[in-house]
Design an enzyme around this catalytic site. Structure first.
Site, PDB file in Angstrom:
ATOM      1  N   GLU A 175       0.756  -1.063  -0.016  1.00 25.27           N
ATOM      2  CA  GLU A 175       0.124   0.043   0.209  1.00 25.27           C
ATOM      3  C   GLU A 175       1.443   1.243   0.127  1.00 25.27           C
ATOM      4  O   GLU A 175       0.509   2.305  -0.979  1.00 25.27           O
ATOM      5  CB  GLU A 175      -0.769  -0.262   1.276  1.00 25.27           C
ATOM      6  N   ASP A 204      -6.936   1.677   7.968  1.00 24.08           N
ATOM      7  CA  ASP A 204      -5.821   2.425   7.773  1.00 24.08           C
ATOM      8  C   ASP A 204      -5.929   3.283   9.049  1.00 24.08           C
ATOM      9  O   ASP A 204      -5.775   4.791   8.751  1.00 24.08           O
ATOM     10  CB  ASP A 204      -5.447   2.784   6.608  1.00 24.08           C
TER      11      ASP A 204
HETATM   12  N1  TRP Z   1      -2.736   5.457   3.252  1.00 25.27           N
HETATM   13  C1  TRP Z   1      -1.912   6.496   4.206  1.00 25.27           C
HETATM   14  C2  TRP Z   1      -0.533   5.829   4.574  1.00 25.27           C
HETATM   15  O1  TRP Z   1      -0.366   4.624   5.342  1.00 25.27           O
HETATM   16  C3  TRP Z   1      -2.189   7.186   5.292  1.00 25.27           C
HETATM   17  C4  TRP Z   1      -3.400   8.183   4.702  1.00 25.27           C
HETATM   18  C5  TRP Z   1      -3.695   9.244   4.392  1.00 25.27           C
HETATM   19  C6  TRP Z   1      -4.890   7.784   5.690  1.00 25.27           C
HETATM   20  N2  TRP Z   1      -4.449   9.745   4.719  1.00 25.27           N
HETATM   21  C7  TRP Z   1      -5.554   9.165   4.570  1.00 25.27           C
HETATM   22  C8  TRP Z   1      -5.153   6.456   5.556  1.00 25.27           C
HETATM   23  C9  TRP Z   1      -6.844   8.676   4.273  1.00 25.27           C
HETATM   24  C10 TRP Z   1      -6.846   6.572   5.206  1.00 25.27           C
HETATM   25  C11 TRP Z   1      -7.852   8.121   4.602  1.00 25.27           C
HETATM   26  O2  TRP Z   1       0.835   6.163   4.330  1.00 25.27           O
HETATM   27 ZN    ZN Z   2      -1.225   3.162   5.642  1.00 20.40          ZN
END
Ligand code: TRP
Ligand code: ZN
Ligand code: CA
Length: 442
Positions: A175, A204
């Site tokens: 991811e 997440d």
């Molecule tokens: N997915 C991002 C990461 O793993 C983190 C993240 C930033 C996020 N903004 C988000 C996850 C909004 C869910 C929704 O680095």
């Molecule tokens: Zn993440």
């Protein structure tokens, strides 16, 4: 008259799928503002033990500690994390599969776990990315989502839950390299398999140490399910705005699958208004250790992790329940389509996804066509496989305006899922009009 200017309407598919996910409700509504109705037969979800979720986090931490400090894509700590989660699921009776892909010259892995039973044509999925960045153990990002989804799955097994819908869980690789694993999974699903996924729930970062309580603003039924849970706890929520599309739900959403999820915040700063309603520290990031080496087991709010884990179980139990499909699920397209004078046929599409089997023998087709001489019009319903059902022929003597009526079509030989079209052709000169809206009631 606004012949070719479509009205601004929300995504039609989202409305349709809202109805689909509300299958435990006695009736669905086309209006998301009306909200879903209470399930009629949902069993209450169990409390997810915080200690069990934290035990998984401790395991992720020690996996990182013994593998160079991280659980990143292409590094041994990632594969060890996959092996840990898979062993727990296998022992609990899940059917697991590991999907390999290549990214950045390294092998990546997704883990998918199916809970046997339920209607596979209405599959509810929950998932989390299992990889960390290279700079740390990734305990909040995203051990937290991974551990909570794992523990929710194990709770399904402990309860020997037999929901009406099929349940599937996913842990995604890479991811942090740009949603690579989840995109690979979705892109490699045959389109019929995709259409069977009624909803995907993403988790997440759900244990941020200075937490906010954010709900993704996507499928209205999923969103409401989470909001209802937090409302019951008396915990206010906000819409997630720290980067829509920044996690694996985007891979599913891009394929037309309804999505939702929870988030407790990353590098953005908590405002004083937010600190007032949620506690914690204003002027400080939700997660000061985001993507850094201090994202360890110390970088977790137990309260946030506990609440979000229970919310996940609540959503899984609620959204997978329902013994029968509700009558009257509505799929509608309200975007205007101009019908050219004595011209080519035009169409308006309604996408039906995630239903089981064929369309009804008495499929209701609600049509609203504005036209100044309706005798000019030939109207067909076109099924996903191209079969056309004539709803109305042209007639030189029918000088009335507009076609606003409901037709009943025997569509029982047609698969329900897919793109249904209303096809309208104006076959005689002078008078014109437009498709104002149309809908299918299943
Ligand atoms: N997915 C991002 C990461 O793993 C983190 C993240 C930033 C996020 N903004 C988000 C996850 C909004 C869910 C929704 O680095
Ligand atoms: Zn993440
Ligand atoms: Ca005409």
């Amino acid at each position: 008259m606004k012949l070719s200017v479509p009205r601004r309407v929300p995504a039609v598919a989202a409305l349709a799928l809202a109805g689909l996910l509300a299958t435990a409700a006695p009736a669905a509504s086309a209006d998301p503002a009306a909200g879903p109705q209470a399930p009629v037969s949902a069993l209450a979800a169990p409390d997810i033990p915080l200690a069990s979720v934290k035990a998984h986090l401790n395991q992720f931490q020690s996996i990182a500690d013994s593998n160079g400090g991280n659980r990143a894509h292409g590094r041994p700590g990632y594969k060890a994390s996959i092996d840990y989660v898979k062993a727990k699921l296998d022992a609990a009776g899940f059917t697991t599969s590991v999907q390999q892909f290549t990214s950045n010259g390294a092998t990546g892995y997704n883990l998918v776990a199916d809970w046997p039973g339920g209607d596979v044509n209405r599959t509810v999925m929950a998932g989390a990315h299992l990889d960390s960045v290279g700079s740390g153990a990734g305990i909040n990002d995203n051990g937290s989502g991974s551990a909570a989804v794992l523990e929710a799955a194990l709770a399904v097994s402990r309860a020997q839950l037999q929901p009406a819908k099929h349940l599937r869980f996913g842990w995604w690789g890479a991811e942090e390299l740009g949603l690579v694993g989840s995109r690979y999974y979705v892109n490699n699903l045959p389109s019929t398999e995709r259409s069977r996924i009624a909803g995907y729930l993403n988790f997440d970062m759900i244990g941020s140490p200075n937490p906010g309580y954010f709900v993704y603003d996507d499928d209205p039924v999923i969103e409401q399910t989470f909001k209802d849970y937090f409302a019951g706890l008396g915990v206010p929520t906000e819409i997630e705005t720290e980067g829509d599309g920044r996690s694996d739900h985007a891979s599913f959403k891009n394929a037309g699958i309804p999505v939702g999820g929870l988030f407790t915040g990353a590098s953005r700063t908590k405002s004083s208004a937010q600190a007032q309603k949620w506690g914690g520290t204003a002027g400080q990031a939700f997660d000061r250790c985001y993507h850094s080496s201090c994202d360890t087991t110390s970088n977790i709010s137990d309260t946030a992790l506990d609440r979000n884990s229970d919310a996940i179980a609540h959503a899984i139990w609620t959204l997978s329940a329902g013994t029968t499909e509700p009558p009257g699920d509505l799929y509608e397209n309200t975007a205007d389509v101009a019908v050219p004078d004595a011209g080519a046929a035009v169409t308006s599409t309604v996408t039906v996804l995630g239903r089981s089997g064929n369309a009804p023998a008495a499929l209701k087709v609600g049509v609203d066509i504005k036209h100044s001489w309706r005798g000019d019009l030939v109207v067909d319903l076109v099924a996903p496989d191209g079969t056309a059902f004539r709803l109305k022929n042209s007639s030189g003597s029918d000088s009335a305006d507009n076609v606003i009526t409901t037709y009943t079509v025997d569509a029982s030989a047609e698969a329900a899922n897919g793109d249904w079209k209303l096809r309208v052709q104006d076959v005689a000169r002078y008078d014109t009009g437009y498709i104002d809206s149309w809908k299918l009631t299943f």
